[in-house]
Structures are given as structure tokens and as C-alpha cells.
Design a protein around this motif. Structure first.
Motif, PDB file in Angstrom:
ATOM      1  N   PHE A 288      -9.980 -20.811  25.146  1.00  0.00           N
ATOM      2  CA  PHE A 288     -12.061 -20.224  25.530  1.00  0.00           C
ATOM      3  C   PHE A 288     -12.866 -20.904  26.604  1.00  0.00           C
ATOM      4  CE2 PHE A 288     -16.267 -19.861  24.246  1.00  0.00           C
ATOM      5  CZ  PHE A 288     -16.204 -18.870  24.373  1.00  0.00           C
ATOM      6  N   TRP A 289     -11.739 -22.057  26.807  1.00  0.00           N
ATOM      7  CA  TRP A 289     -12.439 -23.303  27.960  1.00  0.00           C
ATOM      8  C   TRP A 289     -11.567 -23.412  28.632  1.00  0.00           C
ATOM      9  CZ3 TRP A 289     -16.311 -26.849  27.626  1.00  0.00           C
ATOM     10  CH2 TRP A 289     -16.159 -27.327  28.796  1.00  0.00           C
ATOM     11  N   ALA A 290     -10.224 -23.038  28.784  1.00  0.00           N
ATOM     12  CA  ALA A 290      -9.636 -22.889  30.091  1.00  0.00           C
ATOM     13  C   ALA A 290      -9.766 -21.285  30.707  1.00  0.00           C
ATOM     14  CB  ALA A 290      -8.050 -23.256  29.787  1.00  0.00           C
ATOM     15  N   GLY A 291     -10.413 -20.383  30.459  1.00  0.00           N
ATOM     16  CA  GLY A 291     -10.176 -19.554  30.540  1.00  0.00           C
ATOM     17  C   GLY A 291     -11.427 -18.545  30.596  1.00  0.00           C
TER      18      GLY A 291
ATOM     19  N   TYR B 288      -4.825 -11.858  27.380  1.00  0.00           N
ATOM     20  CA  TYR B 288      -3.802 -11.495  27.843  1.00  0.00           C
ATOM     21  C   TYR B 288      -3.285 -12.923  27.911  1.00  0.00           C
ATOM     22  CZ  TYR B 288       0.276 -10.494  30.941  1.00  0.00           C
ATOM     23  OH  TYR B 288       1.239 -10.440  31.329  1.00  0.00           O
ATOM     24  N   LEU B 289      -4.031 -14.136  28.193  1.00  0.00           N
ATOM     25  CA  LEU B 289      -3.961 -15.620  27.711  1.00  0.00           C
ATOM     26  C   LEU B 289      -3.388 -15.800  26.301  1.00  0.00           C
ATOM     27  CD1 LEU B 289      -3.333 -18.392  29.903  1.00  0.00           C
ATOM     28  CD2 LEU B 289      -5.361 -18.564  28.553  1.00  0.00           C
ATOM     29  N   ALA B 290      -3.793 -15.026  25.299  1.00  0.00           N
ATOM     30  CA  ALA B 290      -3.416 -15.294  23.953  1.00  0.00           C
ATOM     31  C   ALA B 290      -1.734 -14.758  23.578  1.00  0.00           C
ATOM     32  CB  ALA B 290      -4.112 -14.927  22.949  1.00  0.00           C
ATOM     33  N   VAL B 291      -1.608 -13.315  23.778  1.00  0.00           N
ATOM     34  CA  VAL B 291      -0.664 -12.796  24.010  1.00  0.00           C
ATOM     35  C   VAL B 291       0.562 -13.478  24.893  1.00  0.00           C
ATOM     36  CG1 VAL B 291       0.435 -10.643  24.667  1.00  0.00           C
ATOM     37  CG2 VAL B 291      -1.664 -10.566  23.562  1.00  0.00           C
ATOM     38  N   TYR B 292       0.311 -13.748  25.505  1.00  0.00           N
ATOM     39  CA  TYR B 292       1.022 -14.817  26.777  1.00  0.00           C
ATOM     40  C   TYR B 292       1.931 -15.801  25.732  1.00  0.00           C
ATOM     41  CZ  TYR B 292       2.967 -17.084  31.611  1.00  0.00           C
ATOM     42  OH  TYR B 292       3.377 -17.662  32.332  1.00  0.00           O
TER      43      TYR B 292
ATOM     44  N   GLN C  68       2.357 -13.517  35.062  1.00  0.00           N
ATOM     45  CA  GLN C  68       1.145 -15.321  35.917  1.00  0.00           C
ATOM     46  C   GLN C  68       0.263 -14.938  34.309  1.00  0.00           C
ATOM     47  OE1 GLN C  68       0.440 -17.080  38.121  1.00  0.00           O
ATOM     48  NE2 GLN C  68       2.290 -16.218  39.587  1.00  0.00           N
ATOM     49  N   PRO C  69      -0.325 -16.486  34.724  1.00  0.00           N
ATOM     50  CA  PRO C  69      -0.889 -16.393  32.445  1.00  0.00           C
ATOM     51  C   PRO C  69      -2.552 -15.489  32.868  1.00  0.00           C
ATOM     52  CG  PRO C  69      -0.126 -19.009  33.416  1.00  0.00           C
ATOM     53  CD  PRO C  69       0.462 -17.681  34.173  1.00  0.00           C
TER      54      PRO C  69
END
Lengths: 185, 270
Positions: free
Chosen positions: A153-156, A134-138, A84-85
Motif C-alpha cells: 500500500f505504501w510503495a504502490g 497485481y503486485l500481491a499476485v506478482y 514487470q511488477p
């Protein structure tokens, strides 16, 4: 209090906070722009009430139990949660609990707004930093298509700020009310 | 509030298959080897072969192949996004153009999108197979045994296993307690409706009694444990002993062979 009783109490309170963190995921309030869950509230409280060692331990075990297949996460459970992201936020839980526990328990002085609010805010930032990393790695390694840092940055992070401010305020109030009760035993 | 009734089972599907009967430690080690090996594969053909291998493990575990589909379905949107992102943003031979835009689906992008999606499917199916064939209790048991050698460097293996068992008991109790407190507060005239801020404020009269009751329960249980001379993990024995059997050796051997076969198949394309 005898050493073994103190040890048993610490074990039980750690187990209790795993259960409470799970419960936090099931309390859902419609909020703008994303629905509000209370998992992070209990992460903050595990740090302020249990201290760094047991705060980290209970949050690590929360993740392990969820990955082992128990439906503890808001998205269910099982090892597939890693895909999961949003798994990065979960990885931030132990670090946040540890940091909050360390910052709030390092001196014997009473907890107040000056010690609690910065500690809780830093814990919150740790969760979101891990979430975004993690989102970046994902997006780079799993989806294979990296997202721009501004979008991540905005979404997370940005959209969660109003809800997190409320949770920090609630965690502050609850810590001040519950800490004397916890000490009394 | 939605919650699974039998929490101790999680996603576990009890059967008497070869995979179910494996030692949880063997399954964990094999899972990590297989998950790691997915990253070594850089050909879509090999990934598909890997996928077929995993799907074949479902009937071996006496599980319906439909269960595999159920697990993948939840991630459908993710595959769609991945394929679209690669399909439209990778330069290559265009296969179809979106009318009135400059966007075109490229062949290379589509293959790349499929590659990443199949890689994800492999992960999901492996992870699901693990949780479908191993109960959370035996997983935590296996984890405790795997962590035992690390106690010397300060990893509290026994504490970890104890806290996990305690939390599994506490979760259903706390869920019932929350519902009971909520009803009690409503009967006293508490209002849980209104705007989100009011709803958050109305949580305090639920959370404080919940914490008080939970603390009381934890203290009572700590006293009960102390009265029964609980002194941590030293000298404690286990009711269920984990022993490696020839079955575990066979499973490990098959994994290595499978891994070698996939790598050899990959080399055929180089």
C-alpha cells in the motif's frame, strides 16, 4: 452528422487517445518522491472525453499494442512487460477509463466539479487497486515471496498520491476546456 | 524525449526463418500453451530443460542467442531480489552467514530463488521470441482473425484492428507536433523551467494546442474516410490473407511433443 461519419470519428478519436496515452508516458517531470509521467492523465481524459465504451476500447488496445511489441509503455514494450511488477497499473487503465466514462456520461447534465472530481478520483483508485492487487499476485506467484499489504500500500499507492492529485486537477481543467471543442467537431 | 524511430517495427527483427514464416495465430496459440505449461513444471531440472529448449529456438529463428541475454539483462535486479528474498527468508541448511547479523543464506532458499528466477526467464524469453519474430502489424492482424468469431457476441474485431492501425499512424505525428508546439511556445517566451508545480502548469499551453491540432487532424481524416465511403468492416477484404500451412501443423505438433517430453521428464523425478 451522418452515422458513418460519427462512427469514423469515434474510431479516429480512440486511435488518437492511444497515441496520446503513449505520449503521456514520455512527458516526465522530476517530482517527489517518484518522477511524474502523464499516462494516467490521458487515461482520465479518454474516459471523460470519449465515454465508457471507447474509453475502455482505446485503453485495452493501448495495452494490446504495447504487449505486441510497440514501445508504448514507460518501460518499453513487448509481452515481457507482464513480468514487470507495475503491469497491474496498466491493467487498471481500461477499467478506470470505463468507470470515469460511465460516471461522467450517464446523465446529460453539464460536467462540473461535483460530477468530474469524484469520477476522476474513483478512476484513480481503480488504477491503484489493480496495481496493488497485481503486485500481491506478482510477489506471491512470480517472485514466490509475498509482501505485506502495508508495504504494498505504501510503495504502490501512498507515494503516488501528490502526483495523482495534480493530474486529477489537470484532467478536470482540460476536460472542461476540451469537451465543448470535441462536441463542436 | 526518447523514442524509437521506426515505431511500426517495435522489437521485431525481420528474418526469413521457419518461426518468422509461421501464421501469427499459430504463434499466439503456441505461446499461450507454452506459457501456461511453465506453471505446470515444479522441478528446477525440468525448468532448466525448458529454458534450453527455448534458447535453442533462437538460432532456429535466425536470431543471435545474445538477443536472449539482452532481454534477460533488463530484469537482472528482479532475479537478484527474488534469490535474496528466498535465500535469506527460507529456513534450511545455512551456506553462508552475513557477518554481524543473524541472516544466513540457506541452501533450500537459494534453490527456491533460482526456481522462481528460471521460471521468469522462461516467460521473458518466450515473450521476447514472439515479439522478435512477429511484426506488430501481423500480430494485430492475427488478433483480428482470432477475434472474428466473437463478433457475434459484441466484440468489435474490425474496429479493434482499425483503431490499432490509426494509432500507429498517430503516434509519430503527435510526437512531432508536441515538439513543434513546445518550440513555438518557447519562441513566444514560455518558460518550462522552475519547480515541478510550475512545470506542470507550463504543460497546459502545450497540451491545449496539441489537443486542438489532434482533434482537427482526426476530424479531417474522418471526413476523408466518409468521402471514400468507409462503412466499417462489413464486406471488407484483406490485402494480406492469413492461411494455415503444413508449417503451422508441424510447429503445433512439435510444441505438443515438447510439452509431453517435459512432463515425462518431470515424472521421472517423482
Amino acid at each position: 452528422m451522418s452515422g458513418s461519419l460519427k462512427n469514423s470519428r469515434q474510431l479516429l478519436f480512440s486511435g488518437l487517445f492511444i497515441a496520446l496515452t503513449t505520449l503521456g508516458g514520455f512527458i516526465r517531470i522530476p517530482f517527489f518522491p517518484v518522477p511524474l509521467t502523464f499516462q494516467t492523465l490521458f487515461v482520465y481524459l479518454s474516459g471523460t472525453l470519449l465515454g465508457s465504451r471507447h474509453g475502455v476500447l482505446c485503453q485495452v488496445l493501448f495495452i494490446i499494442l504495447g504487449l505486441a511489441g510497440l514501445p508504448l509503455f514507460t518501460t518499453g514494450g513487448g509481452l515481457r512487460t507482464v513480468l514487470q511488477p507495475t503491469f497491474g497499473y496498466l491493467l487498471g487503465f481500461p477499467l478506470a477509463a470505463g468507470l470515469i466514462g460511465y460516471l461522467t456520461h450517464r446523465s446529460k447534465t453539464e460536467m462540473n466539479v461535483r460530477t468530474l472530481v469524484p469520477a476522476l478520483t474513483m478512476g484513480c483508485l481503480v488504477i491503484f487497486t489493480l496495481g496493488i492487487v497485481y503486485l500481491a499476485v506478482y510477489t506471491k506467484w512470480i517472485v514466490g515471496h509475498p509482501m505485506s499489504w502495508i508495504n504494498m500500500f505504501w510503495a504502490g499507492f501512498i507515494i503516488f498520491i501528490p502526483a495523482e492529485i495534480l493530474k486529477i486537477a489537470l484532467a478536470y481543467t482540460l476536460t472542461l476546456k476540451l469537451r465543448p471543442l470535441l462536441k463542436r467537431g | 524525449m526518447r523514442f524509437q524511430t521506426d515505431l511500426t517495427l517495435g522489437q521485431y527483427a525481420p528474418r526469413q526463418s521457419f518461426i518468422h514464416l509461421l501464421d501469427p495465430r499459430t504463434k499466439m496459440i503456441i505461446l499461450f500453451i507454452l506459457m501456461g505449461s511453465v506453471f505446470f513444471i515444479n522441478r528446477i531440472e525440468c525448468l532448466i530443460l525448458f529454458l534450453v529448449g527455448i534458447i535453442l529456438l533462437y538460432p532456429v529463428a535466425h536470431l543471435r542467442v545474445g538477443l536472449a541475454w539482452n532481454n534477460i539483462r533488463a530484469f537482472f535486479w528482479l532475479f537478484l531480489i527474488t534469490i535474496c528474498l528466498h535465500g535469506f527468508f527460507t529456513a534450511g541448511i545455512p551456506i553462508c552467514k552475513i557477518p554481524f547479523t543473524n541472516w544466513a543464506l540457506s541452501q533450500e532458499g537459494l534453490i527456491r530463488g533460482l526456481f522462481y528466477s528460471i521460471r521468469m526467464i522462461n516467460f521473458i524469453l518466450l515473450a521476447s521470441l514472439m515479439t522478435l519474430t512477429t511484426s506488430p502489424m501481423s500480430l494485430t492482424d492475427g488478433l483480428e482473425r482470432l477475434l472474428n468469431p466473437f463478433e457475434k457476441i459484441g466484440i468489435p474485431a474490425h474496429e479493434i484492428a482499425m483503431i490499432m492501425s490509426i494509432s500507429m499512424r498517430f503516434i509519430p505525428i503527435l510526437l512531432e507536433e508536441t515538439e513543434r508546439i513546445r518550440k513555438a511556445q518557447v519562441s513566444r517566451g514560455a518558460d518550462f523551467e522552475g519547480n515541478p508545480i510550475k512545470k506542470i502548469q507550463s504543460l497546459v499551453p502545450i497540451l491545449i494546442p496539441l489537443f486542438l491540432s489532434a482533434f482537427r487532424k482526426a476530424n479531417d481524416l474522418a471526413l476523408a474516410m466518409d468521402a471514400r465511403c468507409y462503412r466499417g468492416g462489413r464486406g471488407r477484404t484483406s490485402f494480406q490473407k492469413l492461411i494455415f500451412t503444413p508449417r503451422d501443423g508441424l510447429a503445433a505438433g512439435c510444441t505438443i511433443l515438447f510439452f509431453i517430453a517435459i512432463l515425462s521428464f518431470q515424472k521421472m523425478f517423482v
